[in-house]
Design an enzyme around this catalytic site. Structure first.
Site, PDB file in Angstrom:
ATOM      1  N   THR A  42       4.292  27.392  18.196  1.00 26.66           N
ATOM      2  CA  THR A  42       4.113  28.415  19.244  1.00 26.66           C
ATOM      3  C   THR A  42       4.570  27.744  20.610  1.00 26.66           C
ATOM      4  O   THR A  42       3.405  26.833  20.834  1.00 26.66           O
ATOM      5  CB  THR A  42       2.920  29.397  18.993  1.00 26.66           C
ATOM      6  N   GLY A  47      -1.948  29.311  17.771  1.00 29.06           N
ATOM      7  CA  GLY A  47      -2.940  28.951  16.616  1.00 29.06           C
ATOM      8  C   GLY A  47      -2.645  29.699  15.460  1.00 29.06           C
ATOM      9  O   GLY A  47      -1.474  30.318  15.239  1.00 29.06           O
TER      10      GLY A  47
END
Lengths: 140, 163
Positions: free
Chosen positions: A1, A53
């Site tokens: 990400t 995460g």
């Protein structure tokens, strides 16, 4: 990400987050990234956040919204970011990181994962890091 | 207030071999965003440009280099939110685009906030976002990561993709 957040000289803020999701996910899985309050959040009256995460944990804990809630209560950007990501890991498990800019321009960077790469430019210097408590800098 | 753009490249267990490449990527993204602001661009354009740098970098799990679904496909997600009016543009399950963040930015102009899957991809292509075949988004590392996942070898830090 990956993510980017910013504030301009008028105090206008933006949050951007983009991801390929999680390895081996079921087709059709929706993660935290596209959900305001989870993968990112932004309010000129408070601050802006982008998170990364374990997506399911970030979703369940609304990490980005929680960081703004801490800011709104008067907590500094760094402490607000740390409290939210550590709170997520403690409460629902999983690892996360986030970057934050408060409406006064202060920056917060925190993560409970082993590492998180980050960078920003301030003045004529580039600040960056990847390990906990690491701040590297160089002149542009 | 001094304009500032902060970027991240994902949280995870980067291996030592990944570190220098990831730091190079986030530094390039931060500098790109800074340059857009310095040249008079909006903070929205600057943050989107910074993310596009990392979406184009196969070291990161976004755009080119995205991890794969269990059946080997690329399905990506992106969110843009601005803080003046708290407008949101978001896509999920989008395929065959190089920069999901640019599609999310387009969604901000709709009366809706989130578009998903085939409709998000169709919206992108109808609005001039070029079609990109999966082969151009999938990297050897993402194929290997999925293979390891299927072989239950994901516990090895050396094969994990962060973020």
């Amino acid at each position: 990400t990956v993510g980017a957040i910013g504030i301009d000289s008028n105090g206008h803020m933006v949050s951007c987050t983009s991801t390929g999701g999680m390895n081996g996910k079921l087709t059709g899985r929706v993660g935290d990234t596209p959900i305001p309050g989870s993968g990112g959040y932004c309010d000129d009256n408070i601050g802006t956040v982008s998170a990364t995460g374990n997506g399911e944990s970030i979703l369940r804990y609304n990490v980005s919204q929680r960081i703004l809630a801490y800011l709104e209560a008067g907590t500094g950007a760094q402490e607000a970011t740390r409290l939210a990501v550590e709170g997520m890991t403690k409460r629902v498990g999983g690892e996360a990181g986030a970057i934050t800019i408060a409406k006064n321009g202060d920056v917060g960077i925190a993560f409970t994962s082993k590492r998180m790469s980050w960078a920003y430019v301030k003045g004529s210097k580039l600040y960056y890091g990847i390990n906990p408590n690491e701040i590297l800098e160089e002149n542009l | 207030i001094e304009p500032i753009i902060v970027v991240h490249g994902g949280a995870g267990n980067y291996t030592y071999a990944d570190i220098s490449r990831c730091l190079r990527g986030v530094r390039a993204a931060a500098i790109k965003g800074h340059q857009v602001v310095q040249s008079g661009g909006s903070i929205l354009d600057a943050t989107v440009a910074a993310v596009e740098v990392m979406e184009a970098d196969p070291e990161f799990n976004a755009g080119k280099g995205s991890v794969l679904t269990v059946d080997g496909k690329v399905q990506m997600e992106a969110l843009v939110m601005e803080g003046e009016h708290m407008k949101v543009g978001s896509v999920t399950g989008i395929t065959n685009v190089a920069h999901p963040i640019s599609v999310a930015k387009l969604v901000m102009d709709l009366p809706h906030s989130i578009l998903g899957f085939e409709s998000a991809t169709a919206f992108a292509h109808q609005n001039g976002i070029p079609f990109v075949p999966d082969e151009e988004l999938i990297t050897p590392a993402s194929l290997q990561a999925l293979e390891n996942f299927k072989n239950k070898k994901i516990s090895s830090a050396a094969t994990e993709i962060p973020g």
